[in-house]
Design a protein around this motif. Structure first.
Motif, short mmCIF file in Angstrom:
data_model
loop_
_atom_site.label_atom_id
_atom_site.label_comp_id
_atom_site.label_asym_id
_atom_site.label_seq_id
_atom_site.Cartn_x
_atom_site.Cartn_y
_atom_site.Cartn_z
N ASP A 157 6.62 -17.37 0.79
CA ASP A 157 7.54 -17.19 1.92
C ASP A 157 6.96 -17.81 3.19
N SER A 158 7.81 -18.48 3.96
CA SER A 158 7.44 -18.95 5.30
C SER A 158 7.58 -17.77 6.24
N VAL A 159 6.53 -17.54 7.05
CA VAL A 159 6.51 -16.36 7.92
C VAL A 159 6.06 -16.73 9.33
N THR A 160 6.39 -15.83 10.26
CA THR A 160 6.00 -15.97 11.66
C THR A 160 5.41 -14.65 12.12
N ALA A 161 4.36 -14.73 12.93
CA ALA A 161 3.67 -13.53 13.42
C ALA A 161 4.34 -12.94 14.65
N SER A 162 4.37 -11.62 14.66
CA SER A 162 4.63 -10.86 15.87
C SER A 162 3.49 -9.85 15.92
N TYR A 163 3.56 -8.88 16.79
CA TYR A 163 2.45 -7.91 16.91
C TYR A 163 3.04 -6.52 17.02
N ARG A 164 2.46 -5.61 16.24
CA ARG A 164 2.97 -4.23 16.19
C ARG A 164 1.82 -3.25 16.21
N PRO A 165 2.09 -2.03 16.70
CA PRO A 165 1.05 -1.00 16.63
C PRO A 165 0.89 -0.50 15.19
N PHE A 166 -0.34 -0.29 14.80
CA PHE A 166 -0.65 0.26 13.47
C PHE A 166 -1.91 1.10 13.61
N ALA A 167 -1.79 2.40 13.33
CA ALA A 167 -2.91 3.34 13.39
C ALA A 167 -3.68 3.22 14.71
N VAL A 220 0.86 -1.18 0.00
CA VAL A 220 0.00 0.00 0.00
C VAL A 220 0.89 1.23 0.00
N CYS A 221 0.77 2.05 -1.05
CA CYS A 221 1.64 3.22 -1.20
C CYS A 221 0.88 4.53 -1.03
N ARG A 222 -0.43 4.44 -0.85
CA ARG A 222 -1.25 5.64 -0.66
C ARG A 222 -2.17 5.40 0.53
N ALA A 223 -2.07 6.24 1.52
CA ALA A 223 -2.83 6.06 2.75
C ALA A 223 -4.33 6.14 2.51
N ALA A 224 -5.06 5.21 3.10
CA ALA A 224 -6.51 5.20 2.99
C ALA A 224 -7.16 6.18 3.96
N THR A 225 -6.48 6.44 5.07
CA THR A 225 -7.01 7.34 6.10
C THR A 225 -5.87 8.18 6.66
N PRO A 226 -6.18 9.27 7.33
CA PRO A 226 -5.12 10.07 7.96
C PRO A 226 -4.32 9.27 8.99
N GLU A 227 -4.96 8.30 9.67
CA GLU A 227 -4.28 7.50 10.69
C GLU A 227 -3.23 6.57 10.09
N THR A 228 -3.42 6.17 8.84
CA THR A 228 -2.47 5.24 8.22
C THR A 228 -1.36 5.94 7.45
N ARG A 229 -1.46 7.25 7.30
CA ARG A 229 -0.48 8.01 6.51
C ARG A 229 0.95 7.81 7.01
N ALA A 230 1.15 7.75 8.31
CA ALA A 230 2.50 7.61 8.88
C ALA A 230 3.12 6.25 8.57
#
Length: 119
Positions: free
Chosen positions: A98-108, A59-69
């Motif tokens: 790709d083999s992946v593993t989950a962690s948890y991060r803050p987003f918006a 995603v290269c264009r923010a859908a909301t002001p909260e996701t812009r950062a």
């Protein structure tokens, strides 16, 4: 079921899915019945966080002001080891397979599952 397991949607660092005792199918979207066979009351379980990337979209264009950062950010569909598919966030370099593993991060302002390549 009255004893709901807390997951990332409630601020916990966990992914919760449902498993059907009757047919063994796993489902991510919580329902009062199994989407595969219709049996009532699938059991809630915590996922391991191990998965394989099914699809990825940067995603290269923010859908909301909260996701812009957060731009650019990657949205991925992953196939969990337990047999369900879910949408989440991931590192920008992920590719299908790709083999992946989950962690948890803050987003918006919320805690979200975040997948990275398995080391």
């Amino acid at each position: 079921m009255t004893d709901k397991l807390a997951d990332w949607t409630k601020g916990a660092e966990a992914i919760v899915y449902q498993s059907c005792d009757a047919c063994g199918k796993a489902q991510y979207f919580h329902r009062s019945f199994c989407a595969a066979c219709g049996a009532p009351d699938p059991v809630e379980k915590r996922a391991s966080g191990i998965a394989t990337v099914y699809a990825t979209s940067l995603v290269c264009r923010a859908a909301t002001p909260e996701t812009r950062a957060h731009v650019p950010y990657n949205i991925v569909l992953v196939d969990a080891e337990e047999g369900f598919r879910m949408m989440a966030h991931g590192t920008n370099d992920l590719a299908i397979g790709d083999s992946v593993t989950a962690s948890y991060r803050p987003f918006a302002g919320k805690l979200v599952p975040y997948f990275e390549k398995t080391k």
